[in-house]
Design a protein around this motif. Structure first.
Motif, PDB file in Angstrom:
ATOM      1  N   ARG A 185       0.843  -1.188   0.000  1.00  0.00           N
ATOM      2  CA  ARG A 185       0.000   0.000   0.000  1.00  0.00           C
ATOM      3  C   ARG A 185       0.878   1.238   0.000  1.00  0.00           C
ATOM      4  O   ARG A 185       1.775   1.376   0.839  1.00  0.00           O
ATOM      5  N   VAL A 186       0.618   2.131  -0.942  1.00  0.00           N
ATOM      6  CA  VAL A 186       1.420   3.355  -1.076  1.00  0.00           C
ATOM      7  C   VAL A 186       0.948   4.346  -0.013  1.00  0.00           C
ATOM      8  O   VAL A 186      -0.126   4.948  -0.131  1.00  0.00           O
ATOM      9  N   VAL A 187       1.756   4.508   1.046  1.00  0.00           N
ATOM     10  CA  VAL A 187       1.434   5.461   2.099  1.00  0.00           C
ATOM     11  C   VAL A 187       1.843   6.871   1.676  1.00  0.00           C
ATOM     12  O   VAL A 187       1.109   7.845   1.853  1.00  0.00           O
ATOM     13  N   ARG A 188       3.038   6.987   1.114  1.00  0.00           N
ATOM     14  CA  ARG A 188       3.541   8.272   0.616  1.00  0.00           C
ATOM     15  C   ARG A 188       4.352   8.003  -0.639  1.00  0.00           C
ATOM     16  O   ARG A 188       5.192   7.106  -0.666  1.00  0.00           O
ATOM     17  N   SER A 189       4.114   8.785  -1.672  1.00  0.00           N
ATOM     18  CA  SER A 189       4.802   8.555  -2.947  1.00  0.00           C
ATOM     19  C   SER A 189       6.216   9.130  -2.962  1.00  0.00           C
ATOM     20  O   SER A 189       7.090   8.650  -3.679  1.00  0.00           O
ATOM     21  N   GLY A 190       6.440  10.204  -2.200  1.00  0.00           N
ATOM     22  CA  GLY A 190       7.731  10.890  -2.250  1.00  0.00           C
ATOM     23  C   GLY A 190       7.859  11.841  -3.423  1.00  0.00           C
ATOM     24  O   GLY A 190       8.916  12.454  -3.629  1.00  0.00           O
ATOM     25  N   TYR A 191       6.789  11.986  -4.200  1.00  0.00           N
ATOM     26  CA  TYR A 191       6.844  12.825  -5.398  1.00  0.00           C
ATOM     27  C   TYR A 191       6.680  14.296  -5.034  1.00  0.00           C
ATOM     28  O   TYR A 191       5.815  14.663  -4.237  1.00  0.00           O
ATOM     29  N   THR A 192       7.521  15.138  -5.626  1.00  0.00           N
ATOM     30  CA  THR A 192       7.415  16.592  -5.455  1.00  0.00           C
ATOM     31  C   THR A 192       7.131  17.213  -6.808  1.00  0.00           C
ATOM     32  O   THR A 192       7.936  17.049  -7.733  1.00  0.00           O
ATOM     33  N   PRO A 193       6.002  17.902  -6.990  1.00  0.00           N
ATOM     34  CA  PRO A 193       5.697  18.503  -8.294  1.00  0.00           C
ATOM     35  C   PRO A 193       6.779  19.473  -8.709  1.00  0.00           C
ATOM     36  O   PRO A 193       7.366  20.171  -7.867  1.00  0.00           O
ATOM     37  N   PRO A 194       7.098  19.539 -10.007  1.00  0.00           N
ATOM     38  CA  PRO A 194       8.110  20.496 -10.466  1.00  0.00           C
ATOM     39  C   PRO A 194       7.628  21.918 -10.289  1.00  0.00           C
ATOM     40  O   PRO A 194       6.435  22.192 -10.447  1.00  0.00           O
ATOM     41  N   PRO A 195       8.509  22.857  -9.923  1.00  0.00           N
ATOM     42  CA  PRO A 195       8.090  24.264  -9.790  1.00  0.00           C
ATOM     43  C   PRO A 195       7.727  24.847 -11.142  1.00  0.00           C
ATOM     44  O   PRO A 195       8.231  24.419 -12.173  1.00  0.00           O
ATOM     45  N   ALA A 196       6.848  25.803 -11.142  1.00  0.00           N
ATOM     46  CA  ALA A 196       6.428  26.454 -12.385  1.00  0.00           C
ATOM     47  C   ALA A 196       7.581  27.277 -12.948  1.00  0.00           C
ATOM     48  O   ALA A 196       8.352  27.886 -12.205  1.00  0.00           O
ATOM     49  N   PRO A 197       7.743  27.306 -14.281  1.00  0.00           N
ATOM     50  CA  PRO A 197       8.808  28.118 -14.879  1.00  0.00           C
ATOM     51  C   PRO A 197       8.555  29.597 -14.650  1.00  0.00           C
ATOM     52  O   PRO A 197       7.408  30.045 -14.589  1.00  0.00           O
ATOM     53  N   ILE A 198       9.637  30.354 -14.493  1.00  0.00           N
ATOM     54  CA  ILE A 198       9.557  31.792 -14.294  1.00  0.00           C
ATOM     55  C   ILE A 198      10.143  32.470 -15.527  1.00  0.00           C
ATOM     56  O   ILE A 198      11.329  32.350 -15.812  1.00  0.00           O
TER      57      ILE A 198
END
Length: 489
Positions: free
Chosen positions: A129-142
């Motif tokens: 069971r996936v409790v936490r994926s560890g994935y962090t969304p990429p920041p938006a380009p500036i």
């Protein structure tokens, strides 16, 4: 300049004429690896304008549109969608930009709290069971600049009632999950006045596309005409391939508000072309490449844009004083200023030299044929944007066998008359086997009110703070330059 009309290929778009909902990602035609491209205008400084046309099969009312194949460094606020000739009235109710293509970490985040099968190295599977994926969304380009990636936390998976801070194997996903895209995607909610297949023009600014000029100049051993070849190097680190695009290059400093300018490593792919056409454009210069070009992702391409076999390059030796900045009117124990003999290469950007065209900013590299007719590298220097008929003078190194030693031999200070005098001697030594002409350039650095009261040879004043001398030295000869300057305040 020859004119051109950019040609564009249609893109396949997902259209859903119903109430607003999350659109499905666009799929490319069978066998196509990337959407076809139209034209690019690439600027100095990691910036490009992408233009292409597309056709949408719209229905009257609200349409959900997803368009993929754009760059990962697109500036969302720069997107312009216009109707082509014959297009009915429309309105963009909403626009979105997705830059989180599906990945293992992203899919894990969609299945948090659910049980997945994991494939072990031995071929067996285990449920967890996936409790936490560890994935962090990429920041938006500036402004088209991709910020540094953020560090992801470790995943947490529950296997047999125990928590593991690592994946127990390769996750096997039952589906792509909801709300996923396979590539950077533009999302539009369009309200169309009428139904039917209609043409649109899309344009946007993006980072990840840049160009620079490189000039290779080969000097002859006897001092005859040099040969020069100019190249433009185009680099693509936008994350998207551009195939068969018309390319224009803008030379000049276009103002950007707080635009970052990162440096990127890239691969290289050389090609050749002729008849690159340039014209004045606004306050800049526009160069049009003569044929369509393919730029793959993380690749560079080189195109020849000038060639001359009659370039008159003069080599000059300059002994230049490195002067401090400040008020030194009364300073008696001023430290000795360093003087080096620099190798200067000079030529005129003229038609008589086989040039006479605006030279965009780039790098000048000089080579020289030796007595065995072998080409040797003798230095390089930056070149700024140079209009036609302007003089080019660059420093490519320091002379090994030419020595300049500077000494202050006298200094007086008269506070009553509010003046000081200083006498300087510069000893020039030619340790080479050839005659050398050295130009000595001195900075009258103590004060802006000054007068050269005595000099040998005669000093030539350049401006209020600079004088110079031209001295010819035979092989092995030693000569002195002497001058006395009076400062008043």
């Amino acid at each position: 300049m020859s004119t051109f009309t950019a040609t564009f290929a249609s893109a396949v778009l997902a259209l859903v004429p119903q109430e607003p909902q999350t659109p499905a990602p666009a799929q490319a035609p069978a066998g196509a690896s990337a959407p076809a491209r139209g034209s690019l205008t690439i600027y100095n400084g990691d910036l490009a304008l992408v233009r292409e046309s597309l056709e949408l099969d719209l229905q009257a009312g609200i349409n959900q549109v997803a368009f993929g194949g754009i760059t990962r460094r697109l500036e969302p606020s720069s997107v312009v969608l216009r109707g082509a000739a014959g297009t009915g009235a429309f309105q963009v109710l909403r626009q979105g930009y997705r830059n989180d293509p599906v990945s293992e970490g992203f899919l894990l985040s969609l299945f948090e709290g659910q049980v997945l099968e994991f494939l072990r190295p031995d071929g067996s599977t285990v449920a967890g069971r996936v409790v936490r994926s560890g994935y962090t969304p990429p920041p938006a380009p500036i402004r088209g600049f991709a910020p540094p990636e953020q560090g992801a936390s470790s995943p947490v998976v529950e296997v047999d009632g125990k928590l593991r801070f690592e994946l127990p194997g390769r996750p096997l996903f039952p589906s792509l999950g909801e709300d996923t895209v396979l590539e950077p995607t533009l999302l539009w909610e369009l309200e169309a006045e009428r139904a039917g297949r209609q043409g649109f023009e899309l344009g946007y600014l993006t980072g990840g596309l840049a160009w620079q000029a490189d000039y290779n100049i080969v000097l002859t051993e006897g001092g005859g005409p040099a040969s020069a070849v100019g190249w433009v190097t185009l680099s693509n680190t936008s994350g998207t391939a551009f195939r068969d695009v018309d390319v224009q290059l803008v030379a000049g400093d276009v103002r950007r508000l707080d635009a970052p300018s990162p440096e990127f490593a890239m691969g290289r792919m050389a090609m050749s072309a002729k008849d690159v056409v340039q014209e004045a454009f606004d306050a800049y210069h526009l160069y049009t490449l003569p044929r369509a070009l393919t730029l793959r992702s993380d690749e560079s391409a080189q195109v020849e844009f000038l060639r001359s076999a009659a370039l008159d390059v003069q080599t000059r030796y300059v002994a230049r004083t490195q002067a401090p900045i400040g008020d030194f009117r009364r300073e008696q124990n001023l430290f000795q200023l360093a003087t080096t003999v620099e190798v200067m290469r000079e030529f005129t950007n003229s038609g008589a030299n086989g040039l006479g065209v605006p030279l965009p900013r780039g790098t000048l590299r000089f080579y020289r044929m030796d007595r065995a007719d072998k080409m040797q590298f003798v230095g390089e220097a930056p070149l700024d944007h140079t209009p036609a008929d302007e003089q080019v003078s660059v420093m490519t190194g320091r002379a090994f066998d030419l020595v300049a030693e500077r000494r202050r031999v006298n200094f007086t200070l008269d506070e009553n008359r509010r003046q000081s005098t200083e006498t300087i001697t510069i000893e020039l030594r030619n340790r080479s086997r050839e005659t050398a002409q050295i130009r000595v350039q001195e900075v009258l650095h103590r004060w802006h009110q000054n007068e050269v009261v005595e000099s040998q040879p005669e000093a030539r004043r350049i401006d209020a703070s600079h004088i110079e001398f031209d001295v010819a030295l035979a092989a092995g000869e030693v000569r002195e330059v002497n001058y006395t300057v009076r400062y008043t305040w």
